[in-house]
Design a protein around this motif. Sequence first.
Motif, PDB file in Angstrom:
ATOM      1  N   UNK A  60       0.852  -1.193   0.000  1.00 35.63           N
ATOM      2  CA  UNK A  60       0.000   0.000   0.000  1.00 35.63           C
ATOM      3  C   UNK A  60       0.889   1.245   0.000  1.00 35.63           C
ATOM      4  N   UNK A  61       0.817   2.097  -1.021  1.00 32.30           N
ATOM      5  CA  UNK A  61       1.783   3.193  -1.178  1.00 32.30           C
ATOM      6  C   UNK A  61       1.848   4.168  -0.013  1.00 32.30           C
ATOM      7  N   UNK A  62       0.715   4.479   0.601  1.00 29.45           N
ATOM      8  CA  UNK A  62       0.732   5.494   1.651  1.00 29.45           C
ATOM      9  C   UNK A  62       1.481   5.027   2.893  1.00 29.45           C
ATOM     10  N   UNK A  63       1.632   3.723   3.072  1.00 32.95           N
ATOM     11  CA  UNK A  63       2.439   3.222   4.179  1.00 32.95           C
ATOM     12  C   UNK A  63       3.905   3.592   3.976  1.00 32.95           C
ATOM     13  N   UNK A  64       4.364   3.545   2.730  1.00 32.67           N
ATOM     14  CA  UNK A  64       5.744   3.938   2.448  1.00 32.67           C
ATOM     15  C   UNK A  64       5.959   5.403   2.788  1.00 32.67           C
ATOM     16  N   UNK A  65       4.965   6.236   2.479  1.00 25.26           N
ATOM     17  CA  UNK A  65       5.074   7.645   2.829  1.00 25.26           C
ATOM     18  C   UNK A  65       5.120   7.857   4.329  1.00 25.26           C
ATOM     19  N   UNK A  66       4.302   7.118   5.072  1.00 21.17           N
ATOM     20  CA  UNK A  66       4.308   7.230   6.529  1.00 21.17           C
ATOM     21  C   UNK A  66       5.651   6.790   7.103  1.00 21.17           C
ATOM     22  N   UNK A  67       6.190   5.703   6.580  1.00 24.48           N
ATOM     23  CA  UNK A  67       7.469   5.210   7.077  1.00 24.48           C
ATOM     24  C   UNK A  67       8.575   6.238   6.847  1.00 24.48           C
ATOM     25  N   UNK A  68       8.553   6.867   5.689  1.00 24.85           N
ATOM     26  CA  UNK A  68       9.564   7.892   5.409  1.00 24.85           C
ATOM     27  C   UNK A  68       9.388   9.097   6.309  1.00 24.85           C
ATOM     28  N   UNK A  69       8.139   9.462   6.579  1.00 22.71           N
ATOM     29  CA  UNK A  69       7.881  10.580   7.477  1.00 22.71           C
ATOM     30  C   UNK A  69       8.428  10.301   8.873  1.00 22.71           C
ATOM     31  N   UNK A  70       8.302   9.055   9.327  1.00 24.99           N
ATOM     32  CA  UNK A  70       8.826   8.673  10.635  1.00 24.99           C
ATOM     33  C   UNK A  70      10.346   8.532  10.628  1.00 24.99           C
ATOM     34  N   UNK A  71      10.947   8.568   9.444  1.00 27.07           N
ATOM     35  CA  UNK A  71      12.389   8.377   9.356  1.00 27.07           C
ATOM     36  C   UNK A  71      12.798   6.929   9.521  1.00 27.07           C
ATOM     37  N   UNK A  72      11.859   5.999   9.279  1.00 29.22           N
ATOM     38  CA  UNK A  72      12.164   4.580   9.420  1.00 29.22           C
ATOM     39  C   UNK A  72      13.005   4.090   8.244  1.00 29.22           C
ATOM     40  N   UNK A  73      13.712   3.013   8.466  1.00 24.47           N
ATOM     41  CA  UNK A  73      14.468   2.368   7.393  1.00 24.47           C
ATOM     42  C   UNK A  73      13.582   1.288   6.782  1.00 24.47           C
ATOM     43  N   UNK A  74      13.137   1.491   5.557  1.00 17.78           N
ATOM     44  CA  UNK A  74      12.197   0.580   4.915  1.00 17.78           C
ATOM     45  C   UNK A  74      12.928  -0.656   4.395  1.00 17.78           C
ATOM     46  N   UNK A  75      12.433  -1.826   4.797  1.00 18.60           N
ATOM     47  CA  UNK A  75      13.005  -3.092   4.360  1.00 18.60           C
ATOM     48  C   UNK A  75      11.942  -3.825   3.543  1.00 18.60           C
ATOM     49  N   UNK A  76      12.084  -3.884   2.216  1.00 22.48           N
ATOM     50  CA  UNK A  76      11.072  -4.569   1.405  1.00 22.48           C
ATOM     51  C   UNK A  76      11.315  -6.066   1.318  1.00 22.48           C
ATOM     52  N   UNK A  77      10.221  -6.815   1.306  1.00 22.27           N
ATOM     53  CA  UNK A  77      10.282  -8.265   1.085  1.00 22.27           C
ATOM     54  C   UNK A  77       9.324  -8.593  -0.050  1.00 22.27           C
ATOM     55  N   UNK A  78       9.829  -9.175  -1.112  1.00 20.23           N
ATOM     56  CA  UNK A  78       9.020  -9.435  -2.297  1.00 20.23           C
ATOM     57  C   UNK A  78       7.896 -10.418  -2.049  1.00 20.23           C
ATOM     58  N   UNK A  79       6.734 -10.120  -2.623  1.00 21.64           N
ATOM     59  CA  UNK A  79       5.594 -11.038  -2.592  1.00 21.64           C
ATOM     60  C   UNK A  79       5.638 -11.863  -3.882  1.00 21.64           C
ATOM     61  N   UNK A  80       5.848 -13.169  -3.794  1.00 25.12           N
ATOM     62  CA  UNK A  80       5.916 -13.989  -5.014  1.00 25.12           C
ATOM     63  C   UNK A  80       4.609 -13.931  -5.797  1.00 25.12           C
ATOM     64  N   UNK A  81       4.689 -14.215  -7.088  1.00 22.29           N
ATOM     65  CA  UNK A  81       3.500 -14.196  -7.940  1.00 22.29           C
ATOM     66  C   UNK A  81       2.433 -15.176  -7.461  1.00 22.29           C
ATOM     67  N   UNK A  82       2.860 -16.251  -6.826  1.00 26.16           N
ATOM     68  CA  UNK A  82       1.890 -17.246  -6.359  1.00 26.16           C
ATOM     69  C   UNK A  82       1.392 -16.945  -4.950  1.00 26.16           C
TER      70      UNK A  82
END
Length: 478
Positions: A201-223
């Motif tokens: 959800x894109x707005x979560x990324x914006x919130x995390x950046x606002x908090x100054x958090x370090x975003x760690x992405x984990x890929x969601x497989x196609x299945x």
Amino acid sequence: MDRHLSGSQLARLLAIDPDARPYYRVLARTVRSLVLDGRLPVRVRMPAERHLAEALSVSRTTVTSAYDLLREQGYLESRQGAGSWTALPDASSLGADNPWLAGEDDGLLPLHSAAPSATSALPGAVAAATDRYPRYALGMGYDPVGIAPLREAIAARYTARGVATRPEQILVTTGAQQAIHLVTTMLLSRGDPMLVESPTYPHVLGLARTRGARIVPAGVPDEGWRDLDLLTSAMRQSAARLVYVIPDFQNPTGHLMDDAARAALTAEARRYGTTLVADESWGELAIDEGARAAPLAAFDTDGRVITIGSASKLWWGGLRIGWIRTTAATVRRLAMLRASVDIASPLFEQLVVAALFEGIEESRAERARLLGVSRDVLAAELAVRMPDWSFTTPRGGGSLWVRLSGPSATALVDAAACHGVRLAPGQWFGVDGTLEGRLRLPFTQPPQVLVEAVRRIAEARLRGAYGIRPAEPLTPSL
């Protein structure tokens, strides 16, 4: 030496259809696309407005408007007397021309948004809330944790779905977005790692950046989450304090996490001392028979799952009512935290949602029927007009997560806008500009709107490189 482009060089690179309207917006979008795909490097000095206007045979006002828009979006920097240079916007900003911020009166078909229209139960609920509203006039008129009837209704729904819940465990918020904001504010400090799915959800990324958090992405497989290794290994390696997941018809992929994966995920979170924030805003929107799972909190044994819900997807986004399910102690902490934001959610909207809960099964059946028809129509139209695109048809939710066959989603979004359709490119849902080859296509619009939208997208694809004629390679002057 400073790199720069002449007006004629940039005009050849742009190659815009002279009939495109509004021309200044198409000009700005085309420059933006060239910057994003690397054909127009960052820190290249742009031609003067009058020189580009002459090369394009348009008015200087048109070019000035395009440059102004690019500056607002962060793709152009200017200094008095020194000219303008191409740039990239700050990563924490979605950009002033983000289609999510566009008004409903721009005439474009809104396939950038997955918000459905109001359910047929809304008028009756509004009437019921109107009748009940005067009873609250003798009190303060607000409650920081939410009015009792609504909290009782939400708690009863969780209990019916398999996780025993008391009203004291519910905090009513002004939409799911505020719920996520409160939880991240409570749990995250600057520099803390926050694990998110990719896409998410894109707005979560914006919130995390606002908090100054370090975003760690984990890929969601196609299945989907048949294998949790990507998620759990990222949890272990990052030592994330908070993991944000969308287990129910994940936005944007539409995947549904099964009970076994939910149990495994909560066990891993317990093992690594991580808090799970489960966004179940789409949880009531199952379309196919049997496409249900227990809430993630049903597998929680020590209060580390915080669940977020919302009225916007099942009933109507205009209500702006969400909620948090957690421990009673955490509810009290969050209620104190929200005092600096808005103290409480609007009373009338809470009464409306409380009335809607009384007929929740009828609303679920209505949504399943309407979304099912639109989903199948959209999938069929794409199969006919864009057979080279691929996607997995979800069993619920509100969108298809499409893999394009080429070139980029950014170019397609720009071309589709010129043909009257707003789209959501994959980059919105990824971290650091990833997912360029993806597109989220919602099926929350009526079938006839989707048929017309797909027709227009197909037309945009047929016009060369997504509506922009092939351009010459860029060789900036030195």
